[in-house]
Structures are given as C-alpha cells and as structure tokens.
Design a protein around this motif. Sequence first.
Motif, PDB file in Angstrom:
ATOM      1  N   VAL A  41     -30.728 -14.658  -1.078  1.00  0.00           N
ATOM      2  CA  VAL A  41     -30.750 -13.008  -1.820  1.00  0.00           C
ATOM      3  C   VAL A  41     -30.724 -13.566  -3.359  1.00  0.00           C
ATOM      4  N   PRO A  42     -31.397 -12.386  -3.727  1.00  0.00           N
ATOM      5  CA  PRO A  42     -32.230 -11.649  -4.611  1.00  0.00           C
ATOM      6  C   PRO A  42     -31.404 -12.874  -6.505  1.00  0.00           C
ATOM      7  N   THR A  43     -31.927 -13.102  -7.111  1.00  0.00           N
ATOM      8  CA  THR A  43     -31.501 -13.585  -8.035  1.00  0.00           C
ATOM      9  C   THR A  43     -30.502 -12.431  -8.882  1.00  0.00           C
ATOM     10  N   GLY A  44     -29.441 -13.309  -8.947  1.00  0.00           N
ATOM     11  CA  GLY A  44     -28.234 -12.207  -9.898  1.00  0.00           C
ATOM     12  C   GLY A  44     -27.669 -11.403  -8.881  1.00  0.00           C
ATOM     13  N   PHE A  45     -27.363 -11.617  -7.557  1.00  0.00           N
ATOM     14  CA  PHE A  45     -26.577 -10.982  -7.053  1.00  0.00           C
ATOM     15  C   PHE A  45     -25.370 -12.193  -6.345  1.00  0.00           C
ATOM     16  N   THR A  46     -25.774 -13.070  -6.633  1.00  0.00           N
ATOM     17  CA  THR A  46     -25.030 -13.980  -5.754  1.00  0.00           C
ATOM     18  C   THR A  46     -25.145 -14.868  -7.250  1.00  0.00           C
ATOM     19  N   PRO A  47     -23.942 -16.576  -7.206  1.00  0.00           N
ATOM     20  CA  PRO A  47     -23.944 -17.142  -7.370  1.00  0.00           C
ATOM     21  C   PRO A  47     -24.661 -18.115  -7.074  1.00  0.00           C
ATOM     22  N   PRO A  48     -25.035 -19.430  -7.789  1.00  0.00           N
ATOM     23  CA  PRO A  48     -25.999 -19.736  -7.432  1.00  0.00           C
ATOM     24  C   PRO A  48     -25.314 -21.226  -6.501  1.00  0.00           C
ATOM     25  N   ASN A  49     -26.969 -21.313  -5.749  1.00  0.00           N
ATOM     26  CA  ASN A  49     -26.662 -22.452  -4.785  1.00  0.00           C
ATOM     27  C   ASN A  49     -26.078 -21.278  -3.010  1.00  0.00           C
ATOM     28  N   HIS A  50     -25.781 -19.808  -3.300  1.00  0.00           N
ATOM     29  CA  HIS A  50     -25.172 -18.869  -2.248  1.00  0.00           C
ATOM     30  C   HIS A  50     -25.999 -18.518  -1.703  1.00  0.00           C
ATOM     31  N   ASN A  51     -26.620 -17.889  -0.073  1.00  0.00           N
ATOM     32  CA  ASN A  51     -27.670 -17.501   0.628  1.00  0.00           C
ATOM     33  C   ASN A  51     -26.835 -16.462   1.672  1.00  0.00           C
ATOM     34  N   HIS A  52     -27.475 -16.065   2.452  1.00  0.00           N
ATOM     35  CA  HIS A  52     -27.219 -14.713   3.650  1.00  0.00           C
ATOM     36  C   HIS A  52     -27.758 -16.021   4.665  1.00  0.00           C
ATOM     37  N   ILE A  53     -26.903 -14.593   5.494  1.00  0.00           N
ATOM     38  CA  ILE A  53     -27.197 -15.332   7.410  1.00  0.00           C
ATOM     39  C   ILE A  53     -26.419 -14.289   8.132  1.00  0.00           C
ATOM     40  N   VAL A  54     -27.255 -13.862   9.241  1.00  0.00           N
ATOM     41  CA  VAL A  54     -26.550 -12.635   9.553  1.00  0.00           C
ATOM     42  C   VAL A  54     -25.648 -13.469  10.779  1.00  0.00           C
ATOM     43  N   VAL A  55     -24.744 -13.512  11.157  1.00  0.00           N
ATOM     44  CA  VAL A  55     -23.554 -14.456  11.779  1.00  0.00           C
ATOM     45  C   VAL A  55     -23.067 -12.375  12.711  1.00  0.00           C
ATOM     46  N   LYS A  56     -22.606 -12.738  13.856  1.00  0.00           N
ATOM     47  CA  LYS A  56     -22.534 -11.936  15.052  1.00  0.00           C
ATOM     48  C   LYS A  56     -22.674 -10.369  14.517  1.00  0.00           C
ATOM     49  N   ASP A  57     -23.968  -9.428  14.081  1.00  0.00           N
ATOM     50  CA  ASP A  57     -24.252  -8.719  13.671  1.00  0.00           C
ATOM     51  C   ASP A  57     -23.855  -8.421  12.307  1.00  0.00           C
ATOM     52  N   HIS A  58     -23.305  -9.182  11.441  1.00  0.00           N
ATOM     53  CA  HIS A  58     -22.724  -8.679  10.459  1.00  0.00           C
ATOM     54  C   HIS A  58     -23.274  -9.800   9.679  1.00  0.00           C
ATOM     55  N   PRO A  59     -24.379  -9.543   8.459  1.00  0.00           N
ATOM     56  CA  PRO A  59     -24.468 -10.072   6.819  1.00  0.00           C
ATOM     57  C   PRO A  59     -23.078 -11.078   5.931  1.00  0.00           C
ATOM     58  N   VAL A  60     -23.567 -12.270   6.466  1.00  0.00           N
ATOM     59  CA  VAL A  60     -21.965 -13.262   5.640  1.00  0.00           C
ATOM     60  C   VAL A  60     -23.107 -14.132   4.382  1.00  0.00           C
ATOM     61  N   LEU A  61     -22.198 -14.106   3.023  1.00  0.00           N
ATOM     62  CA  LEU A  61     -22.399 -14.625   2.342  1.00  0.00           C
ATOM     63  C   LEU A  61     -21.706 -16.268   2.222  1.00  0.00           C
ATOM     64  N   VAL A  62     -22.498 -17.189   2.256  1.00  0.00           N
ATOM     65  CA  VAL A  62     -22.468 -18.668   2.202  1.00  0.00           C
ATOM     66  C   VAL A  62     -23.007 -19.845   1.614  1.00  0.00           C
ATOM     67  N   ASP A  63     -22.243 -20.920   0.990  1.00  0.00           N
ATOM     68  CA  ASP A  63     -22.179 -21.274   0.181  1.00  0.00           C
ATOM     69  C   ASP A  63     -22.693 -22.708   0.281  1.00  0.00           C
ATOM     70  N   LEU A  64     -24.134 -23.352   0.584  1.00  0.00           N
ATOM     71  CA  LEU A  64     -24.795 -23.763   0.396  1.00  0.00           C
ATOM     72  C   LEU A  64     -24.554 -25.160   0.845  1.00  0.00           C
ATOM     73  N   ARG A  65     -23.957 -25.614  -0.586  1.00  0.00           N
ATOM     74  CA  ARG A  65     -23.008 -26.415  -0.507  1.00  0.00           C
ATOM     75  C   ARG A  65     -22.396 -27.444   0.604  1.00  0.00           C
ATOM     76  N   THR A  66     -21.346 -26.477   1.096  1.00  0.00           N
ATOM     77  CA  THR A  66     -20.205 -26.230   1.734  1.00  0.00           C
ATOM     78  C   THR A  66     -20.227 -25.725   3.461  1.00  0.00           C
ATOM     79  N   ARG A  67     -21.658 -25.402   3.303  1.00  0.00           N
ATOM     80  CA  ARG A  67     -21.366 -24.374   4.730  1.00  0.00           C
ATOM     81  C   ARG A  67     -20.483 -22.873   4.936  1.00  0.00           C
ATOM     82  N   HIS A  68     -19.770 -23.191   4.035  1.00  0.00           N
ATOM     83  CA  HIS A  68     -18.203 -21.617   3.596  1.00  0.00           C
ATOM     84  C   HIS A  68     -19.118 -20.938   3.351  1.00  0.00           C
ATOM     85  N   ILE A  69     -18.343 -19.592   4.812  1.00  0.00           N
ATOM     86  CA  ILE A  69     -18.603 -18.655   4.254  1.00  0.00           C
ATOM     87  C   ILE A  69     -17.622 -18.156   3.699  1.00  0.00           C
TER      88      ILE A  69
END
Length: 74
Positions: A41-69
């Motif tokens: 996700v572009p810098t400034g739109f999420t906290p550090p260590n967060h990315n997105h994934i599409v699950v069941k056709d919904h974008p979700v933000l995930v904490d990469l350290r814990t894999r928690h949505i």
Amino acid sequence: MTAARVPPVRALGERRPSFAYARPLRVGVVLPEDDVVYYDVPTGFTPPNHNHIVVKDHPVLVDLRTRHIVEVIE
C-alpha cells in the motif's frame, strides 16, 4: 484507520486475485502463512508493516508481523 485512508487500493483500478478463505472474514482473523500474497500500500496510507490482500473479493489490511486482519474494506 478507516477505509477512507486507503483510496489507492481501489483508485488504481487494480484487480488482484482473491484469496479463497473458508472461514468468516472479519477483523482479528489470522491468515495462514502459506499461499497468501500480500500487496504493498503506498506509503502514508497504512502504519508500518501493514499490507493488503484480497480475500473473498474484499480488500483487507493485514499486520504482516502477526498476519491479523486489521480492517476489511467494503
């Protein structure tokens, strides 16, 4: 954080493959370690260590350290 802070995920018009997940999709769910592709996700739109994934056709933000949505973007 709110979905309003993540417009680039949808605004770019990118279609990402959707991860098939059998369980209910909600905040706090821990995604599996294998077969999951995370996208930047572009810098400034999420906290550090967060990315997105599409699950069941919904974008979700995930904490990469814990894999928690942390957010399901409707």
